[in-house]
Design a protein around this motif. Structure first.
Motif, PDB file in Angstrom:
ATOM      1  N   HIS A  82       0.830  -1.203   0.000  1.00 55.27           N
ATOM      2  CA  HIS A  82       0.000   0.000   0.000  1.00 55.27           C
ATOM      3  C   HIS A  82       0.866   1.255   0.000  1.00 55.27           C
ATOM      4  O   HIS A  82       0.538   2.241  -0.682  1.00 55.27           O
ATOM      5  N   ALA A  83       1.946   1.228   0.732  1.00 53.45           N
ATOM      6  CA  ALA A  83       2.833   2.390   0.800  1.00 53.45           C
ATOM      7  C   ALA A  83       3.431   2.694  -0.571  1.00 53.45           C
ATOM      8  O   ALA A  83       3.441   3.851  -1.018  1.00 53.45           O
ATOM      9  N   ARG A  84       3.919   1.671  -1.269  1.00 57.22           N
ATOM     10  CA  ARG A  84       4.528   1.900  -2.584  1.00 57.22           C
ATOM     11  C   ARG A  84       3.506   2.397  -3.601  1.00 57.22           C
ATOM     12  O   ARG A  84       3.789   3.293  -4.408  1.00 57.22           O
ATOM     13  N   ALA A 118      10.663   4.185   5.133  1.00 57.61           N
ATOM     14  CA  ALA A 118      10.584   3.580   3.806  1.00 57.61           C
ATOM     15  C   ALA A 118       9.865   4.497   2.822  1.00 57.61           C
ATOM     16  O   ALA A 118      10.308   4.671   1.679  1.00 57.61           O
ATOM     17  N   ILE A 119       8.751   5.086   3.251  1.00 58.88           N
ATOM     18  CA  ILE A 119       7.990   5.972   2.370  1.00 58.88           C
ATOM     19  C   ILE A 119       8.794   7.224   2.046  1.00 58.88           C
ATOM     20  O   ILE A 119       8.858   7.672   0.888  1.00 58.88           O
ATOM     21  N   ASP A 141      -4.991   1.025   5.355  1.00 61.36           N
ATOM     22  CA  ASP A 141      -5.482  -0.151   4.651  1.00 61.36           C
ATOM     23  C   ASP A 141      -5.536   0.021   3.137  1.00 61.36           C
ATOM     24  O   ASP A 141      -6.085  -0.824   2.428  1.00 61.36           O
ATOM     25  N   GLY A 142      -4.981   1.110   2.630  1.00 63.59           N
ATOM     26  CA  GLY A 142      -4.944   1.348   1.196  1.00 63.59           C
ATOM     27  C   GLY A 142      -6.096   2.165   0.659  1.00 63.59           C
ATOM     28  O   GLY A 142      -6.095   2.534  -0.518  1.00 63.59           O
ATOM     29  N   SER A 195      -4.483   1.329  -5.405  1.00 64.54           N
ATOM     30  CA  SER A 195      -4.183   0.573  -6.620  1.00 64.54           C
ATOM     31  C   SER A 195      -4.774   1.228  -7.856  1.00 64.54           C
ATOM     32  O   SER A 195      -4.434   0.874  -8.984  1.00 64.54           O
ATOM     33  N   GLN A 196      -5.671   2.196  -7.662  1.00 61.96           N
ATOM     34  CA  GLN A 196      -6.350   2.854  -8.780  1.00 61.96           C
ATOM     35  C   GLN A 196      -5.653   4.159  -9.139  1.00 61.96           C
ATOM     36  O   GLN A 196      -5.071   4.828  -8.280  1.00 61.96           O
ATOM     37  N   PRO A 197      -5.720   4.574 -10.403  1.00 62.15           N
ATOM     38  CA  PRO A 197      -5.131   5.860 -10.790  1.00 62.15           C
ATOM     39  C   PRO A 197      -5.940   7.032 -10.236  1.00 62.15           C
ATOM     40  O   PRO A 197      -7.116   6.883  -9.889  1.00 62.15           O
ATOM     41  N   VAL A 198      -5.319   8.180 -10.178  1.00 61.44           N
ATOM     42  CA  VAL A 198      -5.964   9.376  -9.656  1.00 61.44           C
ATOM     43  C   VAL A 198      -7.227   9.706 -10.444  1.00 61.44           C
ATOM     44  O   VAL A 198      -8.224  10.185  -9.884  1.00 61.44           O
TER      45      VAL A 198
END
Length: 497
Positions: A136-138, A170-171, A368-369, A394-397
């Protein structure tokens, strides 16, 4: 109330009226606050206002010249244009260019505290399933760079983000690496209790020039009562964290804000004096919000907007006395409102935007994304209502912008088009905040005459305007300085002292 004269955009003898709204002054009903569509304003007598709208002011009138300078009228229409008004309007709305600049990463819901007014669903410190996962972070970082804004503020929140500091690192590292080619201006903020801050963490924070934001509700007895934790040492740990952060990151790198409970309203002077004692030069007198645990504890910790305004006026006078005594300190919300009154520029504060700043000024990446247009939308989701969830990382803007939630926000987010707001003289200085109205009233447009948001902002603007108009020269200089960069504030404070 606003005037929409029939001849508003057609030539007429003498001068032409431009769109305007007016409000009788609560402290002097014979005068009115008259505002242009771009936020310029003037206080004038009701008789003069009637003469103005009736086209009875002579061409050589100094008042007419003043009205023209404030984009309320145009004389000699054959040789004039609307360009100055439109230019001012663009300046006021300049925050719309570039999309969201504030991006909040919620890296964990875990927290040590059990605050009764908590706005989110906090979790036990051992519940690591409420930490943001690497995937989720990436994906969130990928989405971050899809936005066009050249200036990005990345804020890490919780829960307590220090409990998942590895993900903060990491982020941050991933963003910095991506930015080598993107070349954006980056600003990192960590919103934390600072209770478990370590030297090793500070090494990383110092390397990336982080700013720290923490909560301080006032003197020890009040802070510990509002923000309990095991050991009953919340205040002591907070002060230790502030001192440690300042020592490593600099005096100006640590800021604090207070959340006001019912018991807080009794002691505005003690709260302000605590901030002064700690060497803090800004305070945010933030009322309770209608989210999370705050809704359950409202009978015990809550209060009316009228009570808040009484508290605020008392706090303001004490702040003025503190400044006149030689110690510069501002109240952040008053600074925002005064900048709207006394400056031609829009500051872009999310809650005072039109169109709404939710989704257009800020984006929240939850642990949670899921993605939300504001922190308040995330809080509603934690209460079981995901009406304002834009989608997931996971979805584009583009998918978020075409979501039903974003459609709702845009439909209810233009203050100038909302019932009652469209006639309000303060509308060029205010915002829509549809999520707060949905949370309090069940409708994103809201019923403005009974809206706490409207009561609070109108009450504060009335108060600040009256206080400014009746102020002596030194107090007026201080209030003007609150609307300007801090260096100018200190100069004004020196003059007042």
């Amino acid at each position: 109330m606003r005037f929409r004269p029939r001849e508003a955009f057609s030539p007429s003898p003498g001068y032409q009226l431009l769109p305007m709204r007016f409000r009788r002054l609560p402290w002097d009903p014979e005068k009115a606050f008259v505002s242009s569509m771009a936020g310029d304003w003037l206080l004038m007598g009701m008789e003069d206002l009637q003469r103005f709208v009736s086209h009875e002011l002579p061409a050589h009138s100094p008042l007419l010249a003043d009205l023209q300078a404030r984009h309320l009228a145009v004389a000699e229409t054959s040789r004039s244009s609307f360009a100055p008004l439109l230019s001012q309007y663009r300046s006021r709305k300049s925050y719309l260019v570039g999309g969201p600049a504030l991006h909040i990463f919620v890296v964990s819901l875990r927290c040590h505290h059990t605050c009764s007014y908590c706005q989110v669903s906090r979790q036990q410190t051992t519940a690591t399933e409420f930490d943001m996962a690497g995937t989720h972070a990436r994906q969130a970082v990928e989405r971050l760079f899809e936005w066009p804004s050249q200036e990005l503020t990345i804020e890490f929140q919780g829960g307590e983000p220090l409990l998942n500091f590895e993900q903060v690192k990491a982020i941050t590292t991933l963003i910095v690496e991506r930015n080598r080619s993107a070349k954006r201006s980056l600003r990192f903020v960590l919103a934390s209790t600072l209770h478990d801050l370590t030297e090793a963490q500070l090494d990383f924070l110092e390397e990336h020039r982080f700013k720290l934001s923490t909560s301080l509700d006032g003197p020890e007895w009040l802070h510990n009562a509002n923000r309990p934790r095991p050991g009953r040492d919340s205040y002591a740990r907070t002060i230790q964290g502030i001192d440690l952060g300042r020592r490593r990151l600099g005096e100006d790198a640590v800021s604090a804000l207070t959340t006001l409970t019912k018991r807080s309203l009794e002691v505005p002077e003690a709260i302000i004096d605590e901030y002064r004692k700690l060497g803090l030069h800004s305070i945010s007198l933030r009322p309770l919000s209608p989210y999370g645990f705050a809704t359950k504890s409202a009978p015990r910790t809550g209060y009316t907007t009228e009570d808040y305004l009484v508290f605020y006026k008392r706090a303001f006078e004490h702040l003025m006395a503190v400044n006149r005594g030689g110690y510069p300190m501002d109240e952040t919300y008053a600074s925002l409102l005064l900048s709207q009154l006394l400056s031609p520029f829009g500051h872009g504060y999310v809650d005072l935007r039109s169109p709404s700043g939710a989704g257009l000024g800020a984006i929240i990446y939850d642990y949670d994304g899921r993605v939300y247009p504001s922190d308040e939308a995330r809080m509603l989701a934690a209460m079981g209502d995901r009406s304002f969830c834009l989608g997931d990382v996971s979805q584009p803007v583009s998918t978020w912008l075409s979501s039903p939630a974003m459609t709702t926000l845009l439909d209810a987010g233009v203050t100038e088009a909302l019932p009652t707001c469209s006639d309000c003289a303060y509308v060029p200085l205010c915002g829509a905040d549809p999520i707060e109205h949905y949370a309090r009233q069940g409708d994103p447009m809201g019923h403005r005459p009974s809206s706490d948001f409207c009561k609070r902002n109108m009450g504060l603007l009335d108060f600040l305007l009256e206080r400014y108009e009746k102020a002596d020269r030194d107090t007026k200089r201080l209030m003007e300085a609150w609307a300007t960069p801090k260096g100018e504030m200190e100069e004004a404070q020196d003059a007042a002292a």
